[in-house]
Design an enzyme around this catalytic site. Structure first.
Site, mmCIF file in Angstrom:
data_model
loop_
_atom_site.group_PDB
_atom_site.id
_atom_site.type_symbol
_atom_site.label_atom_id
_atom_site.label_comp_id
_atom_site.label_asym_id
_atom_site.label_seq_id
_atom_site.Cartn_x
_atom_site.Cartn_y
_atom_site.Cartn_z
ATOM 1 N N GLU A 245 76.140 -2.015 -33.062
ATOM 2 C CA GLU A 245 76.473 -0.637 -32.697
ATOM 3 C C GLU A 245 76.087 -0.337 -31.252
ATOM 4 O OE1 GLU A 245 75.764 0.598 -37.354
ATOM 5 O OE2 GLU A 245 74.226 1.023 -35.839
ATOM 6 N N LYS B 125 28.574 -0.942 -24.137
ATOM 7 C CA LYS B 125 28.888 0.485 -24.061
ATOM 8 C C LYS B 125 27.706 1.395 -24.369
ATOM 9 C CE LYS B 125 33.322 -0.438 -23.437
ATOM 10 N NZ LYS B 125 34.049 -0.109 -22.181
ATOM 11 N N LYS C 134 26.014 -3.654 -26.597
ATOM 12 C CA LYS C 134 25.462 -4.166 -25.342
ATOM 13 C C LYS C 134 26.283 -3.709 -24.135
ATOM 14 C CE LYS C 134 23.594 -8.327 -27.536
ATOM 15 N NZ LYS C 134 23.760 -9.809 -27.686
#
Length: 522
Positions: A233, A426, A424
């Site tokens: 289509e 963040k 560790k």
């Protein structure tokens, strides 16, 4: 897992989660489906001899199944996912028509606007199969639809539309949406004029309009919100053949403006079978990019039919409930993946879709398991892409980045920082989501093939083990900044820096939630 409390929250939902289908069903949007009905017949039996009259096998039928197809299948899928469905169609006063109505009613579809006409033959497609192989299909349909029946359909449209959140036009070229029906659709849902400017018709206000048509260009005057052509289509819209295989998506993307003009749609979602889908829209922003890709999860071939109807139904209910377009397309791909793995014409229910998404909860692999998978992919000639990150609170920057990474190769592996390593990196308040939940959400994205959790300071040990063809990182890095670059280049791999998506970060999302108190709820 994060849960959202209102539709406004759904507008910011990124990524798949097993609770999402149930949340959409709770919204219970009213969807009106207008289109060509089909009754699909699946007759299965055994073959033990050939007939005497011709070199043709004799199928001894042992099972006869019937299911609504075409627009009726779209209506069935919408109802199965929790929508309140109103159905407008034209069928015959024949056994096929009665079977169709019975099954629609049993599924909870409102068929009070379906027109039955004595001069009409209900389109029926009989598939005869044996041993999992379709041997023959017999089509029985009307060659000339009664104009009186279409007039009754047209009269039903303004009656069914009030209160609708969405309208889906399923025009398969059988003629039900021609003549008076087309005029009624354009009158009630098409653009009007106000002060010389095109504006939506009064009835259309706040109604999502989706066109699923064999010839979508014929509905360009309607200015639909979404058009959902398949490859064939889309080729008609472009007036040219699409290339095969992996070349199709880049070709469609290159012709995005032409597709949008030819369809008249606000966005076009092209479904490409085993290649997934490609969504194109004008312009694009960091919040809603101009293109969005999904990848199918194909398995062994089945005698499946109607996965496109399932896709359109899921896309419609998701958008009607307020999900972003990109997330809606991802959800629709997941729903199509459910039914394409089953034989016959089937629907995807809320529970089945939730179960499918729940199946990603335990998808994180061990090092040894992943190494075996990667080796198998390499034997198949596939290029391996590896990326890594915390992916704590999934947002649009993440999904865009992962889709870009997938397009660099054939197989995308996402290495997820463990909870301890996130702390560790963040701080003690992170991660917000446990590593198992983060892995499940990432694995449910269609662009992601494998997920692994790593606990080392860098993914270098994993790089040494897998030796990916491409190691991808976000645009806030340069190759020189990365410790991993030396490890990748040592064996001849490539480091690729992807686009930086401004205004999107997990830290910014969390700060906004803390400041406003308006965010995900658990």
């Amino acid at each position: 897992m994060a849960r959202l409390s209102n539709q406004e929250g759904l507008a910011n939902q990124e990524g798949m989660a097993d609770w999402l289908p149930g949340r959409l069903a709770e919204e219970r949007p009213v969807v009106t489906v207008i289109g060509d009905s089909i009754l699909d017949g699946w007759w299965d039996g055994t073959i033990e001899r050939f007939c005497r009259e011709a070199p043709a096998p004799v199928v001894q039928v042992q099972r006869r199944d019937f299911a609504p197809g075409g627009a009726a299948n779209t209506a069935m899928n919408l109802a199965a996912m929790g929508a309140e469905v109103r159905f407008i169609s034209l069928i015959g006063e024949d056994p096929a028509g009665r079977t169709l109505l019975d099954q629609l009613r049993s599924a909870g579809v409102d068929v009070s606007h379906v027109v039955s006409h004595p001069a009409m033959t209900t389109t029926t497609k009989f598939r005869v199969s044996s041993g999992g192989q379709v041997m023959l299909r017999l089509d029985d349909s009307a060659t000339d639809l009664p104009a009186e029946g279409r007039r009754h359909m047209a009269d039903a449209i303004p009656e069914a539309l009030p209160g609708s959140s969405a309208v889906v036009l399923c025009d398969y070229g059988a003629g039900a949406l021609e003549g008076a029906v087309r005029e009624a659709i354009l009158e009630n849902l098409g653009p009007g004029s106000e002060g010389g400017q095109a504006t939506p018709a009064v009835v259309r206000q706040d109604i999502l309009v989706v066109v699923d048509a064999h010839y979508p260009g014929q509905w360009a005057d309607l200015k639909p919100d979404l058009a959902t052509p398949n490859a064939q289509e889309a080729a008609r819209l472009l007036g040219t053949e699409l290339p095969g295989g992996a070349a199709r998506c880049p070709f469609v993307e290159a012709h995005a403006d032409q597709l949008l003009r030819a369809s008249g749609a606000g966005a076009v979602v092209v479904t490409l079978d085993r290649e997934g889908t490609l969504t194109v829209r004008p312009g694009g922003t960091s919040q809603e990019p101009a293109t969005h890709r999904t990848w199918a999860r194909p398995q062994a071939e089945k005698q499946a039919s109607g996965a496109g109807d399932t896709f359109v139904a899921a896309l419609t209910i998701a958008r009607a409930a307020g999900l972003p377009l990109t997330t809606s397309v991802d959800l629709a791909q997941a729903a199509a993946d459910v039914v394409v793995h089953r034989p016959g014409t089937s629907v995807c229910t809320t529970d089945e879709l939730a179960k499918h998404l729940r199946g990603f909860a335990d998808t994180a692999l061990t090092d040894a398991e992943l190494a075996r998978q990667v080796e198998e992919h390499r034997r198949e000639g596939k290029r391996i892409v590896l990326t890594n990150g915390c992916f704590d609170v999934l947002h649009r920057g993440h999904t865009r980045y992962l889709n870009q990474a997938k397009q660099l190769g054939d197989v995308l592996v996402v290495a997820l920082n463990s909870d301890s390593s996130v702390r560790k990196l963040k701080g003690p308040d992170r991660p917000v989501n446990h590593e198992a939940d983060r892995a499940a959400v990432i694995a449910a994205l269609s662009c992601v093939d494998h997920v692994i959790v790593f606990d080392t300071p860098t993914p270098i040990p994993l790089i040494d083990l897998l030796q990916p063809d491409i190691y991808a990182k976000g645009g806030d890095y340069t190759p020189e900044m990365l410790q991993e670059t030396v490890a990748v280049e040592r064996y001849g791999g490539t480091v690729t820096i992807l686009d930086y998506v401004a205004e999107h970060s997990t830290t910014a999302v969390l700060e906004r939630i803390r400041a406003t108190g308006d965010g995900p709820q658990t």
